[in-house]
Design a protein around this motif. Structure first.
Motif, PDB file in Angstrom:
ATOM      1  N   ALA A  75      15.444  -4.696 -11.147  1.00 28.73           N
ATOM      2  CA  ALA A  75      16.556  -3.977 -10.521  1.00 28.73           C
ATOM      3  C   ALA A  75      16.293  -3.799  -9.023  1.00 28.73           C
ATOM      4  CB  ALA A  75      16.758  -2.618 -11.191  1.00 28.73           C
ATOM      5  N   HIS A  76      15.048  -3.504  -8.678  1.00 29.44           N
ATOM      6  CA  HIS A  76      14.680  -3.347  -7.275  1.00 29.44           C
ATOM      7  C   HIS A  76      14.792  -4.688  -6.535  1.00 29.44           C
ATOM      8  CE1 HIS A  76      12.869  -1.322  -3.905  1.00 29.44           C
ATOM      9  NE2 HIS A  76      11.944  -2.257  -3.808  1.00 29.44           N
ATOM     10  N   HIS A  98      20.501  -8.535  -2.799  1.00 31.11           N
ATOM     11  CA  HIS A  98      21.885  -8.213  -2.406  1.00 31.11           C
ATOM     12  C   HIS A  98      21.936  -7.640  -0.994  1.00 31.11           C
ATOM     13  CE1 HIS A  98      24.481  -8.820  -6.000  1.00 31.11           C
ATOM     14  NE2 HIS A  98      23.312  -8.818  -6.607  1.00 31.11           N
ATOM     15  N   ASP A  99      20.981  -6.792  -0.657  1.00 37.30           N
ATOM     16  CA  ASP A  99      20.964  -6.179   0.677  1.00 37.30           C
ATOM     17  C   ASP A  99      20.716  -7.207   1.783  1.00 37.30           C
ATOM     18  OD1 ASP A  99      21.402  -3.717  -0.497  1.00 37.30           O
ATOM     19  OD2 ASP A  99      19.335  -2.999  -0.234  1.00 37.30           O
ATOM     20  N   LYS A 151      16.729  -7.228  -7.347  1.00 40.52           N
ATOM     21  CA  LYS A 151      18.150  -7.548  -7.239  1.00 40.52           C
ATOM     22  C   LYS A 151      18.784  -6.812  -6.067  1.00 40.52           C
ATOM     23  CE  LYS A 151      22.444  -7.484  -9.866  1.00 40.52           C
ATOM     24  NZ  LYS A 151      23.066  -7.232 -11.170  1.00 40.52           N
ATOM     25  N   LYS A 152      18.454  -5.538  -5.925  1.00 36.65           N
ATOM     26  CA  LYS A 152      18.986  -4.749  -4.812  1.00 36.65           C
ATOM     27  C   LYS A 152      18.539  -5.329  -3.472  1.00 36.65           C
ATOM     28  CE  LYS A 152      19.126  -0.095  -2.815  1.00 36.65           C
ATOM     29  NZ  LYS A 152      19.456  -0.662  -1.538  1.00 36.65           N
ATOM     30  N   GLU A 153      17.271  -5.711  -3.368  1.00 34.23           N
ATOM     31  CA  GLU A 153      16.774  -6.292  -2.120  1.00 34.23           C
ATOM     32  C   GLU A 153      17.479  -7.608  -1.799  1.00 34.23           C
ATOM     33  OE1 GLU A 153      12.602  -6.489  -1.110  1.00 34.23           O
ATOM     34  OE2 GLU A 153      12.182  -4.937  -2.596  1.00 34.23           O
TER      35      GLU A 153
END
Length: 118
Positions: free
Chosen positions: A27-28, A34-35, A30-32
């Motif tokens: 999840a972390h 996307h960011d 994926k967030k990175e």
């Protein structure tokens, strides 16, 4: 966690994690991703040089990433996967259009030539 560089018009993202198995870590990651990949019309190369093990949840996350990037007009390819990981992703081709390359240079050449389906 990520090492991002640019070569010509291609954004190269090297994943520094060795194990992509824990849901919280995925999840972390994926967030990175996307960011850092928010611009439209990117050509992204994910470099798996350091990755030794990956769960099917991670493979699904990368498949979702392909679809997310496509909605932005971007494309994604993957390079330097271990043979067992590449085989797992090849088995998921019915769900996700993974573009896999044995080495980084071949992937960069193909992406620079704008080959179909890349």
């Amino acid at each position: 966690r990520l090492r991002i560089s640019q070569e010509a018009t291609i954004t190269i993202v090297r994943i520094n994690d060795v194990y992509l198995v824990d849901d919280a870590e995925l999840a972390h990651l994926k967030k990175e991703l996307h960011d850092n990949l928010t611009h439209p019309n990117l050509r992204v190369l994910l470099d798996f040089k350091n990755v030794r093990r990956m769960s099917t949840a991670a493979a699904d996350m990368f498949g979702d990433m392909i679809q997310w990037l496509r909605r932005q007009g971007s494309t994604m390819a993957m390079a330097r996967l271990r043979p067992d990981l590449a085989k797992m992703l090849e088995g998921m081709q019915m769900m996700y259009p993974f573009r896999l390359f044995a080495d980084k240079e071949a992937a960069l050449r193909a992406m620079m030539l704008k080959l179909p389906n890349i």
